[in-house]
Design an enzyme around this catalytic site. Sequence first.
Site, mmCIF file in Angstrom:
data_model
loop_
_atom_site.group_PDB
_atom_site.id
_atom_site.type_symbol
_atom_site.label_atom_id
_atom_site.label_comp_id
_atom_site.label_asym_id
_atom_site.label_seq_id
_atom_site.Cartn_x
_atom_site.Cartn_y
_atom_site.Cartn_z
ATOM 1 N N ARG A 120 0.822 -1.230 0.000
ATOM 2 C CA ARG A 120 0.000 0.000 0.000
ATOM 3 C C ARG A 120 0.845 1.264 0.000
ATOM 4 O O ARG A 120 0.388 2.339 0.392
ATOM 5 C CB ARG A 120 -0.989 0.025 1.171
ATOM 6 C CG ARG A 120 -1.962 -1.143 1.124
ATOM 7 C CD ARG A 120 -2.995 -1.074 2.216
ATOM 8 N NE ARG A 120 -3.796 -2.280 2.186
ATOM 9 C CZ ARG A 120 -3.428 -3.440 2.706
ATOM 10 N NH1 ARG A 120 -2.271 -3.540 3.343
ATOM 11 N NH2 ARG A 120 -4.198 -4.489 2.612
ATOM 12 N N LYS A 142 2.929 11.371 -11.442
ATOM 13 C CA LYS A 142 2.058 10.404 -12.120
ATOM 14 C C LYS A 142 2.885 9.160 -12.415
ATOM 15 O O LYS A 142 3.963 9.259 -12.999
ATOM 16 C CB LYS A 142 1.508 10.977 -13.431
ATOM 17 C CG LYS A 142 0.441 12.028 -13.219
ATOM 18 C CD LYS A 142 -0.437 12.227 -14.444
ATOM 19 C CE LYS A 142 0.324 12.755 -15.617
ATOM 20 N NZ LYS A 142 -0.516 12.985 -16.795
ATOM 21 N N GLU A 184 10.618 18.187 -25.706
ATOM 22 C CA GLU A 184 9.911 18.596 -24.478
ATOM 23 C C GLU A 184 10.442 19.932 -23.974
ATOM 24 O O GLU A 184 9.680 20.775 -23.487
ATOM 25 C CB GLU A 184 10.042 17.537 -23.374
ATOM 26 C CG GLU A 184 9.244 16.277 -23.595
ATOM 27 C CD GLU A 184 7.716 16.449 -23.619
ATOM 28 O OE1 GLU A 184 7.162 17.325 -22.929
ATOM 29 O OE2 GLU A 184 7.073 15.696 -24.374
ATOM 30 N N LYS A 220 7.819 22.708 -15.035
ATOM 31 C CA LYS A 220 6.881 21.613 -14.752
ATOM 32 C C LYS A 220 6.456 21.656 -13.285
ATOM 33 O O LYS A 220 5.289 21.418 -12.956
ATOM 34 C CB LYS A 220 7.488 20.255 -15.124
ATOM 35 C CG LYS A 220 6.440 19.154 -14.970
ATOM 36 C CD LYS A 220 6.606 17.943 -15.801
ATOM 37 C CE LYS A 220 5.408 17.009 -15.606
ATOM 38 N NZ LYS A 220 5.590 15.683 -16.131
ATOM 39 N N GLU A 230 -4.174 16.534 -11.512
ATOM 40 C CA GLU A 230 -4.586 16.658 -12.912
ATOM 41 C C GLU A 230 -6.093 16.864 -13.072
ATOM 42 O O GLU A 230 -6.773 16.058 -13.714
ATOM 43 C CB GLU A 230 -4.122 15.421 -13.707
ATOM 44 C CG GLU A 230 -4.062 15.695 -15.188
ATOM 45 C CD GLU A 230 -3.435 14.555 -15.976
ATOM 46 O OE1 GLU A 230 -3.620 13.398 -15.591
ATOM 47 O OE2 GLU A 230 -2.751 14.842 -16.971
ATOM 48 N N ARG A 234 -2.914 21.199 -15.555
ATOM 49 C CA ARG A 234 -1.837 20.387 -16.132
ATOM 50 C C ARG A 234 -1.978 20.195 -17.632
ATOM 51 O O ARG A 234 -1.028 19.823 -18.313
ATOM 52 C CB ARG A 234 -1.845 18.987 -15.499
ATOM 53 C CG ARG A 234 -0.882 18.817 -14.368
ATOM 54 C CD ARG A 234 -0.539 17.341 -14.247
ATOM 55 N NE ARG A 234 -0.142 17.058 -12.895
ATOM 56 C CZ ARG A 234 0.751 16.124 -12.567
ATOM 57 N NH1 ARG A 234 1.306 15.379 -13.482
ATOM 58 N NH2 ARG A 234 1.057 15.910 -11.323
ATOM 59 N N ASN A 238 0.069 19.530 -22.380
ATOM 60 C CA ASN A 238 -0.274 18.762 -23.593
ATOM 61 C C ASN A 238 0.004 19.536 -24.873
ATOM 62 O O ASN A 238 -0.350 19.068 -25.956
ATOM 63 C CB ASN A 238 -1.763 18.381 -23.581
ATOM 64 C CG ASN A 238 -2.038 17.286 -22.581
ATOM 65 O OD1 ASN A 238 -1.146 16.542 -22.215
ATOM 66 N ND2 ASN A 238 -3.269 17.215 -22.117
ATOM 67 N N HIS A 241 0.918 17.727 -27.892
ATOM 68 C CA HIS A 241 0.759 16.302 -27.598
ATOM 69 C C HIS A 241 -0.550 15.708 -28.136
ATOM 70 O O HIS A 241 -0.593 14.524 -28.447
ATOM 71 C CB HIS A 241 0.849 16.043 -26.091
ATOM 72 C CG HIS A 241 2.263 16.064 -25.574
ATOM 73 N ND1 HIS A 241 3.090 17.156 -25.726
ATOM 74 C CD2 HIS A 241 3.003 15.123 -24.931
ATOM 75 C CE1 HIS A 241 4.262 16.893 -25.184
ATOM 76 N NE2 HIS A 241 4.249 15.660 -24.697
ATOM 77 N N HIS A 245 0.337 12.716 -30.161
ATOM 78 C CA HIS A 245 0.022 11.328 -29.783
ATOM 79 C C HIS A 245 -0.594 10.576 -30.966
ATOM 80 O O HIS A 245 -0.321 9.390 -31.173
ATOM 81 C CB HIS A 245 -0.947 11.284 -28.601
ATOM 82 C CG HIS A 245 -0.269 11.521 -27.286
ATOM 83 N ND1 HIS A 245 -0.894 12.138 -26.228
ATOM 84 C CD2 HIS A 245 0.977 11.222 -26.849
ATOM 85 C CE1 HIS A 245 -0.060 12.220 -25.211
ATOM 86 N NE2 HIS A 245 1.086 11.661 -25.554
ATOM 87 N N HIS A 257 8.641 9.466 -29.318
ATOM 88 C CA HIS A 257 7.718 10.417 -28.692
ATOM 89 C C HIS A 257 8.116 11.856 -29.052
ATOM 90 O O HIS A 257 7.277 12.675 -29.427
ATOM 91 C CB HIS A 257 7.743 10.213 -27.177
ATOM 92 C CG HIS A 257 6.833 11.131 -26.442
ATOM 93 N ND1 HIS A 257 5.469 11.036 -26.511
ATOM 94 C CD2 HIS A 257 7.089 12.207 -25.646
ATOM 95 C CE1 HIS A 257 4.917 11.988 -25.770
ATOM 96 N NE2 HIS A 257 5.884 12.716 -25.241
#
Length: 351
Positions: A120, A142, A184, A220, A230, A234, A238, A241, A245, A257
Amino acid sequence: MTTVHINTSHPYDILIGSGLLDQAGERMAQVISPCKILLVSDSNVAPLYADRAEASLKKAGYAVSRFVFPAGEASKTIDTYIQLLEACACAELSRSDALVALGGGVTGDMTGFAAATYLRGIRFVQIPTSFLAAIDSSVGGKTAVDLKAKKNHVGAFWQPSLVLCDPDVFQTLSDAIFADGVAEAVKYSMIADADLLTLLEQHRIEEDIEQVVTRCVEIKRDVVTEDEFETGGRRILNFGHTLGHAVESYSDFSLTHGQAVAIGMMMIIRASEKRGLCGSEILPRMEAVLTSYGLPTVCPYPPKELYKIATGDKKRRGGRIGVVFPRQVGVCEIIDRPVEDLLALIEEGIG
Ligand code: GLY
């Protein structure tokens, strides 16, 4: 060395500086007392850097075992994640022990998710070894693994206890993998910092790597501390992106990427210029900086196919989508659009 403090629900520091890999043990001991460590790495990175990380950790008093998995996105699965959990159990890690992720984004995301869920939740430390991981996946909390149909679809928000970024290790990256990070970094300049784009234009990033990593991490940091879980802000990350994507997916991941994001940024800038949302000075500047690192700027794929992929994107909400449009260098805006508008954006972005 630079320290960037991240003030999320579990605050932590990101240390950026030459030589940190060999200081991993002593730096980690300042936040986690000697305990059992499972050092997680992939088959590319482990032969290069795991011995040095392990030696430093052992010298600082940690008992170290290793889990090494085959390198690549194809390993970022529930199966590898379960093997990693079993390795935690075999090493008899308890709640007072920790994981160390030594590698790129796949290693960091998967190790973070294992740390979030084993017993946990136990602590973990990130040692990013790619430029992209240093400025992107190591910051923000994340963690995830992929499902067959969806990338990053199973995960948790789980902050590391410490991030150690030693830019010296980027020297073993191929130009193409280094350029993934460049895309990026250019994105961060577009969403938040016009001076960063000027820096990227005037110097090779390799010459100012600590400064560039620090600035990107700070940008960031500012975004994720405003929106740790999020729920809104956030989405500015993107930029490039949403279309990127779709391009990455249509290429069947033959584009990296960073290559896909470079194309995605150029597409949305072209479309924005046509719609009068931004001036015409941005496109040539972006084209020059991206191509100087070998990144592509033109989309070779059919708009309708990209549209099909883009509208299946997880960011879609009830027929509308928040698209990040550039307004000027350093300023972007999230504008809510009907998903159908993506087709027009793609067509405008390609042409
Ligand atoms: N770990 C990457 C992020 O939170 O954005």
